[in-house]
Write a protein that holds these residues in place. Structure first.
Motif, PDB file in Angstrom:
ATOM      1  N   GLY A 105       0.823  -0.968   0.103  1.00 30.58           N
ATOM      2  CA  GLY A 105       0.046   0.011  -0.208  1.00 30.58           C
ATOM      3  C   GLY A 105       0.748   1.263   0.052  1.00 30.58           C
ATOM      4  O   GLY A 105       0.629   2.200  -0.765  1.00 30.58           O
ATOM      5  N   ASN A 106       1.919   1.168   0.614  1.00 35.93           N
ATOM      6  CA  ASN A 106       2.720   2.386   0.874  1.00 35.93           C
ATOM      7  C   ASN A 106       3.326   2.930  -0.448  1.00 35.93           C
ATOM      8  O   ASN A 106       3.429   3.882  -0.995  1.00 35.93           O
ATOM      9  CB  ASN A 106       3.798   2.408   1.953  1.00 35.93           C
ATOM     10  N   MET A 150     -13.175  -1.543  -1.353  1.00 33.65           N
ATOM     11  CA  MET A 150     -11.968  -0.885  -1.001  1.00 33.65           C
ATOM     12  C   MET A 150     -11.970  -0.136   0.433  1.00 33.65           C
ATOM     13  O   MET A 150     -10.945  -0.434   0.980  1.00 33.65           O
ATOM     14  CB  MET A 150     -11.670   0.394  -2.132  1.00 33.65           C
ATOM     15  N   PHE A 151     -12.904   0.255   0.823  1.00 32.46           N
ATOM     16  CA  PHE A 151     -13.168   0.955   2.006  1.00 32.46           C
ATOM     17  C   PHE A 151     -13.039  -0.233   3.027  1.00 32.46           C
ATOM     18  O   PHE A 151     -12.517  -0.070   4.276  1.00 32.46           O
ATOM     19  CB  PHE A 151     -14.424   1.471   2.278  1.00 32.46           C
ATOM     20  N   SER A 198     -10.166  -0.709   6.127  1.00 25.33           N
ATOM     21  CA  SER A 198     -10.541  -0.569   7.614  1.00 25.33           C
ATOM     22  C   SER A 198      -9.878  -1.809   8.454  1.00 25.33           C
ATOM     23  O   SER A 198      -9.600  -1.778   9.225  1.00 25.33           O
ATOM     24  CB  SER A 198     -12.157  -0.814   7.694  1.00 25.33           C
ATOM     25  N   ARG A 199      -9.646  -3.025   7.611  1.00 29.83           N
ATOM     26  CA  ARG A 199      -9.014  -4.012   8.077  1.00 29.83           C
ATOM     27  C   ARG A 199      -7.418  -4.174   8.049  1.00 29.83           C
ATOM     28  O   ARG A 199      -6.802  -4.573   8.715  1.00 29.83           O
ATOM     29  CB  ARG A 199      -9.442  -5.414   7.714  1.00 29.83           C
ATOM     30  N   ASP A 200      -7.056  -3.223   6.891  1.00 32.35           N
ATOM     31  CA  ASP A 200      -5.633  -3.684   6.806  1.00 32.35           C
ATOM     32  C   ASP A 200      -4.854  -1.833   6.477  1.00 32.35           C
ATOM     33  O   ASP A 200      -5.230  -1.148   5.736  1.00 32.35           O
ATOM     34  CB  ASP A 200      -5.336  -3.990   5.224  1.00 32.35           C
ATOM     35  N   VAL A 201      -3.949  -1.791   7.449  1.00 31.84           N
ATOM     36  CA  VAL A 201      -3.340  -0.547   7.411  1.00 31.84           C
ATOM     37  C   VAL A 201      -2.542   0.152   5.932  1.00 31.84           C
ATOM     38  O   VAL A 201      -2.553   1.229   5.715  1.00 31.84           O
ATOM     39  CB  VAL A 201      -2.241  -0.224   8.498  1.00 31.84           C
ATOM     40  N   LEU A 220     -10.833   4.217  10.019  1.00 36.61           N
ATOM     41  CA  LEU A 220      -9.583   4.189   9.376  1.00 36.61           C
ATOM     42  C   LEU A 220      -8.444   4.649  10.235  1.00 36.61           C
ATOM     43  O   LEU A 220      -8.846   5.213  11.590  1.00 36.61           O
ATOM     44  CB  LEU A 220      -9.815   5.211   8.108  1.00 36.61           C
ATOM     45  N   PRO A 221      -7.311   4.559   9.934  1.00 42.11           N
ATOM     46  CA  PRO A 221      -6.278   4.925  11.022  1.00 42.11           C
ATOM     47  C   PRO A 221      -6.497   6.272  10.912  1.00 42.11           C
ATOM     48  O   PRO A 221      -6.921   7.287  10.154  1.00 42.11           O
ATOM     49  CB  PRO A 221      -4.953   4.496  10.267  1.00 42.11           C
TER      50      PRO A 221
END
Length: 565
Positions: free
Chosen positions: A416-417, A450-451, A455-458, A498-499
């Motif tokens: 993701g980053n 995607m949302f 919510s589960r994966d940073v 979300l974070p």
């Protein structure tokens, strides 16, 4: 009294598995009695040392018997002497004090008329050699290199390497004698000399450049595959130091590559071409044709070696390797992870503007079915080949943004980053792609799957971070009437899952969207009829602005907002 033999000891260990320590302690006590008895014969003592040697290999310490081993080593009988030398080879180390007592014994055995006694002593010296032993015995070993027995000469040549390691000062005075052995009439002695010099040349090949003509001669006359492998390996190390040597090697190496059935020798020749002869196109092409056979072979080891050698050619001749593009990409389907990684390493060197999209499409297909670390590596490779040299191979940035969005939507995405950084870098730097990029980011923000994943994966949440920031920064590219829907998505209560740093970006860019909507001539109205003012709640308590006053023009929100990252 009948002493136990080694066979009795082994049988006893097998029958006392539950009481092994107790049984071994009893056996060691018996062995001590056998070694310390004055009336015990050399046969009894050698048998005791043999049993101790077996126990040493099982993990029991026998250092206490080091002096008794010296006694057995000095036995006149060959059978007893051999057991003593075996015990010393297994148990002696640099800290064993009685090693100094072995010096004269080695000298005595070196002068024996029996070549096998000399061989025993040389073998033992190779295993227990210390600095003192090397210094005291180097002259004797050099003398043995001139023995009229080939058996002794070859062992003496080999043990010189151990002496050089312990006593480097011996190398210079004894090297001429070692060089002579390269022309010995016995092939085994020549092989040993080649082996020693190859090992010495690993640390500093420059010192052995003067031997190149002699090794070249051996390359053309010997038929011993093992020796050829060593010679080719050494000449390969010398090629980068002497460019003219590579030109001389083209003919003999070409002949070997074309005729040898030995895979090990063939690979060494190809490896030598890949590290020192890449300027000779004909032999490079021949090597690549042979490597194709390696990669297509069912043997996984040969397949890996083929890909490894192709990596060396890729650094200098990427186009030659690219001719085998489909064969390399096919290796991504292999069950062996190391082969898949090695094939993936070759991909970046094959990329051009013409084939980038085709190769990425193949890699994307593999991402779908890949798992674990290899899937992460595949995504990293896709990003690497696309962004290499400032996106030099990318002809359509809309295509690249769509690829990044497809990766973002894949479940369990751990990159993701990296995807976030690529999306922001491309859309910020490439003006032409901003309208398409903003539209794609809106689709990500409004994508429920995607949302839920974010919510589960940073890692996935980082992608929404980029989407929110880009939509807010380039809000003027939003389609008319779309501001309200995007603001609703950013201010939704679901965003609370979300974070925190992503929530902050959501709120900040919702305000930027509101400012952008307020600057249009007509208020942005969603399909439900709600205005942007409705999104802020009941505003009746706020004092109305004077009718005649003209609101000051809002400054544009520019690239300075990137500090929020």
């Amino acid at each position: 009294m009948f002493e136990k033999t080694l066979s009795d000891l082994v049988k006893g260990l097998r029958s006392n598995k539950r009481r092994e320590s107790e049984f071994v302690s009893k056996c060691i006590a018996e062995i001590k009695d056998e070694l310390s008895g004055k009336d015990k014969s050399q046969q009894v003592k050698s048998n005791a040392v043999l049993k101790l040697t077996y126990l040493q290999m099982l993990g029991y310490d026998m250092s206490w018997a080091s002096f008794h081993i010296v006694e057995v080593m000095s036995s006149p009988g060959f059978a007893q002497k051999r057991i003593g030398y075996l015990g010393a080879s297994v148990s002696y180390n640099d800290d064993t004090e009685v090693v100094l007592l072995c010096t004269n014994m080695f000298k005595k055995d070196f002068s024996s008329s029996q070549q096998y006694e000399v061989g025993l002593a040389i073998n033992c010296l190779a295993n227990i050699c210390t600095t003192d032993l090397a210094r005291d015995l180097v002259s004797d070993v050099v003398t043995l290199m001139s023995s009229n027995k080939a058996y002794v000469r070859k062992k003496a040549v080999l043990v010189m390497y151990k002496i050089f390691l312990k006593f480097p000062d011996a190398l210079r005075p004894s090297f001429p004698k070692l060089k002579e052995k390269l022309e010995d009439h016995d092939t085994s002695a020549v092989s040993c000399a080649v082996n020693v010099i190859c090992e010495l040349a690993r640390k500093n090949p420059q010192n052995y450049l003067a031997l190149a003509p002699l090794f070249f001669k051996l390359l053309t006359v010997t038929a011993n595959n093992w020796m050829l492998i060593k010679i080719v390996k050494l000449l390969g190390a010398l090629c980068p130091l002497e460019p003219r040597l590579g030109k001389k090697l083209v003919e003999p190496l070409t002949n070997i590559i074309q005729t040898t059935p030995a895979k090990s020798l063939l690979y060494e020749c190809i490896h030598t071409v890949s590290v020192g002869m890449t300027q000779h196109i004909a032999i490079v092409q021949l090597s690549m044709d042979k490597l194709k056979g390696f990669v297509e072979d069912e043997d996984q080891n040969l397949k890996y070696l083929g890909l490894l050698a192709m990596g060396n050619f890729m650094k200098v001749h990427p186009r030659v390797v690219s001719e085998h593009k489909m064969m390399i990409l096919k290796c991504l389907d292999d069950e062996d992870t190391t082969i898949k990684h090695r094939a993936l390493d070759l991909v970046s060197g094959m990329i051009t503007k013409k084939n980038l999209q085709d190769i990425v499409r193949i890699l994307m297909d593999h991402v779908t079915g890949a798992e674990g670390a290899f899937r992460t590596t595949l995504v990293e490779k896709i990003i690497e080949v696309c962004s290499a040299n400032g996106y030099a191979a990318v002809t359509s940035f809309e295509w690249y943004v769509s690829i990044l969005c497809k990766l973002a939507r894949m479940p369990g995405m751990m990159n993701g980053n990296q995807i976030k950084q690529q999306l922001m870098d491309v859309i910020i730097r490439v003006k032409m792609v901003r309208p398409f990029g903003v539209k794609s980011m809106v689709e990500l923000l409004e994508d429920d799957e995607m949302f839920g994943q974010s919510s589960r994966d940073v890692a996935a949440a980082e992608i929404l971070y980029a989407a929110a920031w880009l939509v807010g920064e380039f809000a003027h590219f939003l389609e008319d009437g779309n501001h309200t829907d995007v603001i609703r998505a950013l201010l939704s209560t679901k965003a609370l899952t979300l974070p925190e740093h992503v929530q902050a970006v959501y709120v900040h860019n919702a305000l930027k969207l509101l400012v952008s909507a307020s600057r249009t001539e007509n208020p942005s109205v969603s399909s439900s009829g709600a205005t942007t003012g409705d999104l802020l709640g009941d505003m009746d308590a706020a004092p109305p602005a004077p009718a005649a006053a003209t609101p000051p023009k809002q400054p544009e929100l520019g690239q300075s907002d990137i500090d929020l990252l």
